[in-house]
Design a protein around this motif. Structure first.
Motif, PDB file in Angstrom:
ATOM      1  N   MET A   1      -4.145  10.059  -2.893  1.00  0.00           N
ATOM      2  CA  MET A   1      -2.852  10.343  -3.542  1.00  0.00           C
ATOM      3  C   MET A   1      -1.826   9.339  -3.033  1.00  0.00           C
ATOM      4  N   ILE A   2      -1.171   8.673  -3.971  1.00  0.00           N
ATOM      5  CA  ILE A   2      -0.196   7.647  -3.626  1.00  0.00           C
ATOM      6  C   ILE A   2       1.170   8.038  -4.170  1.00  0.00           C
ATOM      7  N   LEU A   3       2.192   7.805  -3.390  1.00  0.00           N
ATOM      8  CA  LEU A   3       3.561   7.957  -3.842  1.00  0.00           C
ATOM      9  C   LEU A   3       4.026   6.599  -4.348  1.00  0.00           C
ATOM     10  N   TRP A   4       4.132   6.452  -5.658  1.00  0.00           N
ATOM     11  CA  TRP A   4       4.623   5.197  -6.219  1.00  0.00           C
ATOM     12  C   TRP A   4       6.100   5.065  -5.893  1.00  0.00           C
ATOM     13  N   GLY A   5       6.481   3.884  -5.398  1.00  0.00           N
ATOM     14  CA  GLY A   5       7.784   3.685  -4.782  1.00  0.00           C
ATOM     15  C   GLY A   5       8.972   4.030  -5.646  1.00  0.00           C
ATOM     16  N   GLY A   6       8.862   3.833  -6.977  1.00  0.00           N
ATOM     17  CA  GLY A   6       9.991   4.106  -7.847  1.00  0.00           C
ATOM     18  C   GLY A   6      10.433   5.552  -7.852  1.00  0.00           C
ATOM     19  N   THR A   7       9.548   6.458  -7.434  1.00  0.00           N
ATOM     20  CA  THR A   7       9.868   7.886  -7.408  1.00  0.00           C
ATOM     21  C   THR A   7      11.029   8.184  -6.462  1.00  0.00           C
ATOM     22  N   LEU A   8      11.127   7.426  -5.373  1.00  0.00           N
ATOM     23  CA  LEU A   8      12.193   7.647  -4.391  1.00  0.00           C
ATOM     24  C   LEU A   8      13.189   6.501  -4.336  1.00  0.00           C
ATOM     25  N   SER A   9      13.123   5.594  -5.272  1.00  0.00           N
ATOM     26  CA  SER A   9      14.086   4.490  -5.307  1.00  0.00           C
ATOM     27  C   SER A   9      15.474   5.043  -5.625  1.00  0.00           C
ATOM     28  N   PRO A  10      16.521   4.475  -5.017  1.00  0.00           N
ATOM     29  CA  PRO A  10      16.595   3.272  -4.191  1.00  0.00           C
ATOM     30  C   PRO A  10      16.632   3.553  -2.691  1.00  0.00           C
TER      31      PRO A  10
ATOM     32  N   MET B   1       1.274   4.818  -0.214  1.00  0.00           N
ATOM     33  CA  MET B   1       2.545   4.561  -0.866  1.00  0.00           C
ATOM     34  C   MET B   1       2.540   3.125  -1.379  1.00  0.00           C
ATOM     35  N   SER B   2       3.288   2.882  -2.436  1.00  0.00           N
ATOM     36  CA  SER B   2       3.476   1.513  -2.904  1.00  0.00           C
ATOM     37  C   SER B   2       4.844   1.018  -2.462  1.00  0.00           C
ATOM     38  N   VAL B   3       4.981  -0.290  -2.418  1.00  0.00           N
ATOM     39  CA  VAL B   3       6.261  -0.912  -2.107  1.00  0.00           C
ATOM     40  C   VAL B   3       6.507  -2.036  -3.099  1.00  0.00           C
ATOM     41  N   ALA B   4       7.763  -2.401  -3.259  1.00  0.00           N
ATOM     42  CA  ALA B   4       8.142  -3.543  -4.086  1.00  0.00           C
ATOM     43  C   ALA B   4       8.569  -4.689  -3.186  1.00  0.00           C
ATOM     44  N   PRO B   5       8.387  -5.932  -3.608  1.00  0.00           N
ATOM     45  CA  PRO B   5       8.829  -7.058  -2.775  1.00  0.00           C
ATOM     46  C   PRO B   5      10.295  -6.957  -2.386  1.00  0.00           C
ATOM     47  N   MET B   6      11.134  -6.482  -3.316  1.00  0.00           N
ATOM     48  CA  MET B   6      12.563  -6.412  -3.019  1.00  0.00           C
ATOM     49  C   MET B   6      12.924  -5.324  -2.005  1.00  0.00           C
ATOM     50  N   ASP B   7      11.977  -4.450  -1.677  1.00  0.00           N
ATOM     51  CA  ASP B   7      12.205  -3.474  -0.613  1.00  0.00           C
ATOM     52  C   ASP B   7      12.421  -4.149   0.741  1.00  0.00           C
ATOM     53  N   PHE B   8      12.015  -5.400   0.850  1.00  0.00           N
ATOM     54  CA  PHE B   8      12.021  -6.096   2.142  1.00  0.00           C
ATOM     55  C   PHE B   8      13.133  -7.136   2.235  1.00  0.00           C
TER      56      PHE B   8
ATOM     57  N   VAL C   1      -0.147   1.589   3.008  1.00  0.00           N
ATOM     58  CA  VAL C   1       0.687   0.878   2.036  1.00  0.00           C
ATOM     59  C   VAL C   1      -0.263   0.136   1.096  1.00  0.00           C
ATOM     60  N   ALA C   2      -0.687   0.843   0.061  1.00  0.00           N
ATOM     61  CA  ALA C   2      -1.840   0.403  -0.723  1.00  0.00           C
ATOM     62  C   ALA C   2      -1.543  -0.686  -1.713  1.00  0.00           C
ATOM     63  N   CYS C   3      -0.300  -0.735  -2.221  1.00  0.00           N
ATOM     64  CA  CYS C   3      -0.022  -1.605  -3.365  1.00  0.00           C
ATOM     65  C   CYS C   3       1.346  -2.255  -3.249  1.00  0.00           C
ATOM     66  N   VAL C   4       1.413  -3.535  -3.575  1.00  0.00           N
ATOM     67  CA  VAL C   4       2.679  -4.251  -3.769  1.00  0.00           C
ATOM     68  C   VAL C   4       2.930  -4.285  -5.272  1.00  0.00           C
ATOM     69  N   ASP C   5       4.056  -3.721  -5.696  1.00  0.00           N
ATOM     70  CA  ASP C   5       4.310  -3.463  -7.115  1.00  0.00           C
ATOM     71  C   ASP C   5       5.788  -3.678  -7.432  1.00  0.00           C
ATOM     72  N   PRO C   6       6.152  -4.695  -8.264  1.00  0.00           N
ATOM     73  CA  PRO C   6       5.262  -5.576  -9.021  1.00  0.00           C
ATOM     74  C   PRO C   6       5.452  -7.025  -8.607  1.00  0.00           C
TER      75      PRO C   6
ATOM     76  N   SER D   1      -2.285  -4.130   2.421  1.00  0.00           N
ATOM     77  CA  SER D   1      -2.478  -3.619   1.062  1.00  0.00           C
ATOM     78  C   SER D   1      -3.762  -4.173   0.458  1.00  0.00           C
ATOM     79  N   THR D   2      -4.270  -3.467  -0.533  1.00  0.00           N
ATOM     80  CA  THR D   2      -5.477  -3.915  -1.228  1.00  0.00           C
ATOM     81  C   THR D   2      -5.225  -4.232  -2.695  1.00  0.00           C
ATOM     82  N   THR D   3      -4.031  -3.932  -3.190  1.00  0.00           N
ATOM     83  CA  THR D   3      -3.758  -4.028  -4.618  1.00  0.00           C
ATOM     84  C   THR D   3      -2.371  -4.612  -4.864  1.00  0.00           C
ATOM     85  N   ILE D   4      -2.270  -5.415  -5.916  1.00  0.00           N
ATOM     86  CA  ILE D   4      -0.981  -5.925  -6.382  1.00  0.00           C
ATOM     87  C   ILE D   4      -0.895  -5.673  -7.881  1.00  0.00           C
ATOM     88  N   SER D   5       0.234  -5.143  -8.326  1.00  0.00           N
ATOM     89  CA  SER D   5       0.457  -4.919  -9.748  1.00  0.00           C
ATOM     90  C   SER D   5       1.161  -6.128 -10.359  1.00  0.00           C
ATOM     91  N   ALA D   6       0.712  -6.531 -11.536  1.00  0.00           N
ATOM     92  CA  ALA D   6       1.305  -7.645 -12.262  1.00  0.00           C
ATOM     93  C   ALA D   6       1.888  -7.130 -13.571  1.00  0.00           C
TER      94      ALA D   6
END
Length: 290
Positions: free
Chosen positions: A1-10, A28-35, A59-64, A109-114
């Motif tokens: 179960m992953i919490l996609w980052g947009g759910t708790l943005s910003p 959980m996923s993160v976005a590049p701009m989170d950093f 931190v499974a996925c960098v999105d997007p 992470s193991t996954t990146i969303s494009a």
């Protein structure tokens, strides 16, 4: 179960990690701009990775990532009439592929969303070649690149994403199923059943009202509902996806809501987990202890 980052943005990424752990998520996923800005993002990645490890959150996925495509000015005028969509597209584009790959490595992470954020039609072969190059760059790092179709993008539905992935011949490629994007692009269970086995690497769960808004970008970024609160046939979609899921498919909420932004992050993370759990169990995925 992953919490996609947009759910708790910003909310800051650190706050989201604590909320994810408390609610019972294991990823959980993160976005590049989170950093922060591109020139400082990798400096913050190490501290985030340490915190995630302490909280037992993957931190499974960098999105997007969007910079895998040519600059949109090379494809002519950008057709979107929504200034917010254009602004977000410009923001995403500041983060280079190489920086996003390095960020994923730092985070484990193991996954990146494009995605293609503007709605620019580059032409099928340009998109295929660009996607293939992105997958090749990620392969040596053990990363899967998953393509996410969106109805306000030129990669607007699952069939389009599938053609791109298939024509790229990339072994480390997959597709994101997002229930909001799927419904608003006119998707049907039969279309899901036509997908090849193992191609869906992530599921983003959310719901929406029966009638779509005039501005789909605005609806997608402010008006999504928790799964089960709207009119989407999520159970039918989950059933139709049987056999199409990768062994390590990520599943969880991406409920981007202006109302939820007014609520505490711990509360939103918990109600999102509770709403998604039955669908994750229905999908037959290994979601860990509950």
């Amino acid at each position: 179960m992953i919490l996609w980052g947009g759910t708790l943005s910003p909310a800051p990424v650190e706050h989201r990690l604590f909320a994810a752990a408390r609610a019972g998520f294991h990823a959980m996923s993160v976005a590049p701009m989170d950093f922060g800005p591109p020139d400082r993002m990798l400096q913050r990645a190490d501290s985030v990775a340490k915190l995630a490890n302490r909280l037992n959150i993957f931190v499974a996925c960098v999105d997007p990532v969007t910079s895998w495509l040519p600059p949109p000015v090379q494809a002519g005028s950008i057709p979107t009439a929504n200034s917010a969509q254009r602004c977000y597209g410009d923001l995403f584009g500041r983060y280079s592929v190489s920086k996003c790959l390095r960020l994923a490595e730092r985070l484990g992470s193991t996954t990146i969303s494009a995605i293609e954020p503007y709605g620019v039609g580059f032409g099928h072969q340009i998109v295929v070649d660009s996607f293939s190059a992105l997958c090749e760059s990620a392969a040596d790092r053990g990363l899967t690149i998953q393509l996410e179709p969106m109805p306000f993008s030129s990669i607007f539905d699952l069939a389009t994403a599938h053609r791109i992935v298939a024509d790229s011949s990339a072994k480390n490629a997959g597709i994101v199923f997002d229930s909001w994007h799927f419904d608003r692009s006119g998707g049907t269970p039969d279309q899901l059943g036509a997908l090849p086995r193992g191609i869906v690497t992530s599921i983003q769960l959310n719901d929406g009202r029966r009638s779509e808004a005039e501005d789909l970008w605005e609806e997608a970024s402010t008006e999504r509902l928790l799964p089960g609160e709207g009119s989407f046939g999520i159970e039918e979609s989950i059933d139709a996806l049987a056999g199409r899921l990768a062994d390590s498919t990520l599943i969880g909420p991406e409920v981007i809501s202006a109302d939820h932004r007014l609520s505490p992050v711990n509360y939103v993370a918990q109600i999102a987990y509770d709403a998604c759990l039955p669908y994750a169990q229905r999908a037959g995925l290994d979601i860990g202890p509950v």
